[in-house]
Design an enzyme around this catalytic site. Structure first.
Site, PDB file in Angstrom:
ATOM      1  N   GLY A 157       0.402  -0.726   0.049  1.00  0.00           N
ATOM      2  CA  GLY A 157       0.316  -0.423  -0.178  1.00  0.00           C
ATOM      3  C   GLY A 157       1.027   1.029   0.302  1.00  0.00           C
TER       4      GLY A 157
ATOM      5  N   ARG B  31       0.705  -4.617  -5.492  1.00  0.00           N
ATOM      6  CA  ARG B  31       0.833  -6.039  -4.588  1.00  0.00           C
ATOM      7  C   ARG B  31       1.132  -7.149  -5.085  1.00  0.00           C
ATOM      8  NH1 ARG B  31      -0.743  -3.659   0.544  1.00  0.00           N
ATOM      9  NH2 ARG B  31      -2.369  -2.599   0.691  1.00  0.00           N
TER      10      ARG B  31
ATOM     11  N   ASP C  40       4.730  -5.385   6.124  1.00  0.00           N
ATOM     12  CA  ASP C  40       4.952  -6.346   6.357  1.00  0.00           C
ATOM     13  C   ASP C  40       4.934  -7.565   4.778  1.00  0.00           C
ATOM     14  OD1 ASP C  40       2.445  -5.981   6.156  1.00  0.00           O
ATOM     15  OD2 ASP C  40       2.114  -7.269   7.764  1.00  0.00           O
TER      16      ASP C  40
ATOM     17  N   THR D 225       4.152   2.455   6.080  1.00  0.00           N
ATOM     18  CA  THR D 225       2.304   1.758   5.700  1.00  0.00           C
ATOM     19  C   THR D 225       2.056   2.865   7.175  1.00  0.00           C
ATOM     20  OG1 THR D 225       1.478   0.574   6.126  1.00  0.00           O
ATOM     21  CG2 THR D 225       3.961   0.215   7.080  1.00  0.00           C
TER      22      THR D 225
ATOM     23  N   ASP E  18      -0.252   2.371   8.365  1.00  0.00           N
ATOM     24  CA  ASP E  18      -1.192   0.892   9.919  1.00  0.00           C
ATOM     25  C   ASP E  18      -0.033   1.489  10.945  1.00  0.00           C
ATOM     26  OD1 ASP E  18      -2.823   0.544   8.493  1.00  0.00           O
ATOM     27  OD2 ASP E  18      -2.397  -1.270   7.833  1.00  0.00           O
TER      28      ASP E  18
ATOM     29  N   ASP F 270       2.085  -0.932  11.835  1.00  0.00           N
ATOM     30  CA  ASP F 270       2.491  -1.856  12.467  1.00  0.00           C
ATOM     31  C   ASP F 270       4.079  -2.939  12.203  1.00  0.00           C
ATOM     32  OD1 ASP F 270       2.021  -2.242   9.877  1.00  0.00           O
ATOM     33  OD2 ASP F 270       0.371  -3.712  10.406  1.00  0.00           O
TER      34      ASP F 270
ATOM     35  N   ARG G 267     -18.162  15.415  12.829  1.00  0.00           N
ATOM     36  CA  ARG G 267     -18.653  15.349  14.216  1.00  0.00           C
ATOM     37  C   ARG G 267     -19.594  17.297  14.354  1.00  0.00           C
ATOM     38  NH1 ARG G 267     -17.356  15.249  19.575  1.00  0.00           N
ATOM     39  NH2 ARG G 267     -15.365  14.263  19.249  1.00  0.00           N
TER      40      ARG G 267
ATOM     41  N   MET H 277      -8.656   2.986   8.931  1.00  0.00           N
ATOM     42  CA  MET H 277      -7.787   1.352   7.876  1.00  0.00           C
ATOM     43  C   MET H 277      -6.890   0.918   9.077  1.00  0.00           C
ATOM     44  SD  MET H 277      -6.847   2.121   4.072  1.00  0.00           S
ATOM     45  CE  MET H 277      -7.703   2.080   2.643  1.00  0.00           C
TER      46      MET H 277
ATOM     47  N   ARG I 267      -6.045  -2.747   9.101  1.00  0.00           N
ATOM     48  CA  ARG I 267      -6.314  -4.481   9.104  1.00  0.00           C
ATOM     49  C   ARG I 267      -5.816  -5.496  10.561  1.00  0.00           C
ATOM     50  NH1 ARG I 267      -4.595  -5.680   3.032  1.00  0.00           N
ATOM     51  NH2 ARG I 267      -2.460  -5.065   4.458  1.00  0.00           N
TER      52      ARG I 267
ATOM     53  N   GLU J 228     -15.871   8.654  21.126  1.00  0.00           N
ATOM     54  CA  GLU J 228     -16.670   8.034  22.634  1.00  0.00           C
ATOM     55  C   GLU J 228     -15.821   6.660  22.597  1.00  0.00           C
ATOM     56  OE1 GLU J 228     -20.513   9.148  23.412  1.00  0.00           O
ATOM     57  OE2 GLU J 228     -20.479   7.873  25.315  1.00  0.00           O
TER      58      GLU J 228
ATOM     59  N   SER K 113     -24.544  13.809  21.047  1.00  0.00           N
ATOM     60  CA  SER K 113     -24.142  12.642  20.248  1.00  0.00           C
ATOM     61  C   SER K 113     -23.090  11.476  20.384  1.00  0.00           C
ATOM     62  CB  SER K 113     -23.995  13.823  19.057  1.00  0.00           C
ATOM     63  OG  SER K 113     -22.664  14.532  19.234  1.00  0.00           O
TER      64      SER K 113
ATOM     65  N   HIS L  55      -9.648   4.507   1.630  1.00  0.00           N
ATOM     66  CA  HIS L  55      -8.138   5.160   0.548  1.00  0.00           C
ATOM     67  C   HIS L  55      -8.240   6.296   0.911  1.00  0.00           C
ATOM     68  CE1 HIS L  55      -9.110   1.209  -0.938  1.00  0.00           C
ATOM     69  NE2 HIS L  55      -7.376   1.185  -1.012  1.00  0.00           N
TER      70      HIS L  55
HETATM   71  O1  F6P Z   1      -1.657  -1.878   4.791  1.00  0.00           O
HETATM   72  C1  F6P Z   1      -2.267  -0.462   4.629  1.00  0.00           C
HETATM   73  C2  F6P Z   1      -4.279  -0.241   3.955  1.00  0.00           C
HETATM   74  O2  F6P Z   1      -3.849   1.180   3.724  1.00  0.00           O
HETATM   75  C3  F6P Z   1      -4.735  -0.908   4.725  1.00  0.00           C
HETATM   76  O3  F6P Z   1      -5.148  -0.470   6.356  1.00  0.00           O
HETATM   77  C4  F6P Z   1      -5.788  -1.369   4.065  1.00  0.00           C
HETATM   78  O4  F6P Z   1      -6.510  -2.832   5.161  1.00  0.00           O
HETATM   79  C5  F6P Z   1      -4.710  -2.884   3.105  1.00  0.00           C
HETATM   80  O5  F6P Z   1      -3.708  -1.498   3.377  1.00  0.00           O
HETATM   81  C6  F6P Z   1      -5.595  -1.954   2.159  1.00  0.00           C
HETATM   82  O6  F6P Z   1      -5.302  -2.286   0.887  1.00  0.00           O
HETATM   83  P1  F6P Z   1      -5.796  -1.903  -0.643  1.00  0.00           P
HETATM   84  O7  F6P Z   1      -5.540  -0.793  -0.984  1.00  0.00           O
HETATM   85  O8  F6P Z   1      -4.668  -2.718  -1.427  1.00  0.00           O
HETATM   86  O9  F6P Z   1      -7.415  -2.242  -0.670  1.00  0.00           O
END
Ligand code: F6P
Length: 354
Positions: free
Chosen positions: A41, A102, A133, A156, A158, A160, A185, A200, A202, A218, A246, A284
């Protein structure tokens, strides 16, 4: 300074016992031609990292080759030599100028054989992989199967990846998410509505937790901690009683409640009759946009760090940032899945969201 033509002699002195020392001189093959690709990504700040890699190569008088479309482009031989001017005016741009993919083909042994052959034929003797990763898993394969020198740069949204406090793109994504939630909001409070907002992540709740706190959510649902949907309803009922009109609930896409966000919305509406519920999936937009200053600086530091590491003879490592210092860790460690969620942040969220 021309470091590009010689091999490097590295001197080690190892002390075995009080009186015995061994001197070792090891010759490390000097890298001269470096390939760089972005994979997985896209993340804002990838361009800053590419630019830093290319310019560090120029600085050290090494050749730099851009590989388009990640591992996919490597298999298809989409390789082009880059110079310092090739990367002008990209530091401020989102996405990746080298494009990304990918790649399914790279997951096969035949695909990796082709990729390796193309690297060798282009005269590339080390590869910088900018990605997350999946990209690092690919880099490790190249190293393990072909002993090909690789260095990873974590990028990334994420966040992660182990062995680095931050990944490139995460800071920008956080700001994009907070900005989007601020806008939602306005509607939530004008209409006395409850919004479930999917962000996002995963496998990781970093975006949800941090953007959730920053945007005053919240409740925040993250993959690392499943407290059950009943608790969510109880908490919303309690806050309704204390006068909340709200609510914003941030849900990481990988949350483990067992319901997708739309099912979760229906469940909340059924159990909280006095709230009008809406669902918003940010998608996205979180990956795009001009990188924050933090991501530009991080990309620049890690890009230079990757070339420094290759020149020191390091390989099969990721260059990350730990306590503001550039550090290298093995790709294996970077890919370790056990990450601790910041419990203090969860406590802060619980306290500030009552
Ligand atoms: O790895 C980054 C990420 O944005 C994730 O948070 C998300 O789940 C995934 O890529 C979405 O990937 P794609 O754009 O290939 O659907």
């Amino acid at each position: 300074m021309n470091l590009s033509t010689e091999n490097v002699l590295v001197f080690f002195r190892i002390r075995l016992l009080e009186s015995i020392t061994i001197d070792l001189i090891i010759m490390i093959k000097k890298v001269n031609n470096i390939g760089v690709l972005t994979s997985g990504g896209d993340a804002p700040g990838m361009n800053a990292a590419i630019r830093a890699v290319v310019r560090a190569c120029s600085f050290y008088e090494l050749k730099c080759f851009g590989i388009y479309k990640g591992y996919e482009g490597l298999i298809e031989n989409e390789i082009e030599e880059l110079n310092a001017r090739s990367v002008r005016n990209i530091i401020n741009k989102g996405g990746t100028f080298l494009k990304s993919a990918r790649s399914r083909a790279f997951r096969t042994t035949e695909g990796r054989a082709k990729a390796h052959q193309n690297l060798v034929e282009a005269g590339i003797d080390a590869l910088v992989v900018i990605g997350g990763d999946g990209s690092f898993t690919g880099a490790m394969k190249l190293y393990e199967e072909y002993n090909f020198p690789v260095v990873g740069i974590p990028a990334t949204i994420d966040n992660d990846i182990n062995g680095t406090d931050y990944t490139i793109g995460y800071d920008t994504a956080l700001n994009t998410v907070v900005d989007a939630i601020d806008k939602i909001r306005d509607t939530a409070s004008s209409h006395n509505r409850l919004f479930l907002i999917e962000v996002m992540g995963r496998d990781a709740g970093d975006i949800a937790l941090n953007a959730g706190i920053g945007a005053g959510a919240e409740e925040i649902l993250i993959p690392e901690q499943n407290l059950g949907v009943e608790r969510l309803i109880d908490s919303l009922k309690r806050s309704k009683k204390t006068g909340k009109t709200s609510s914003i609930i941030v849900v990481a896409e990988g949350d483990k409640s067992g319901k997708n966000i739309f099912e979760l919305g229906e469940y909340v509406e059924e159990n909280l009759k006095d709230y009008e519920v809406r669902v918003s999936v940010l998608g996205h937009i979180q990956r795009g946009g001009s990188p924050s200053c933090y991501d530009r600086v991080l990309g620049s530091k890690l890009g230079v760090g990757a070339i420094d590491a290759l020149l020191k003879g390091e390989s099969n490592v990721m260059i990350g940032i730990v306590n503001k210092k550039i550090e290298s860790v093995s790709l294996e460690v970077a890919l370790t899945k056990e990450r601790e969620m910041d419990q203090e942040l969860i406590r802060v969220s619980d306290i500030t969201s009552i």
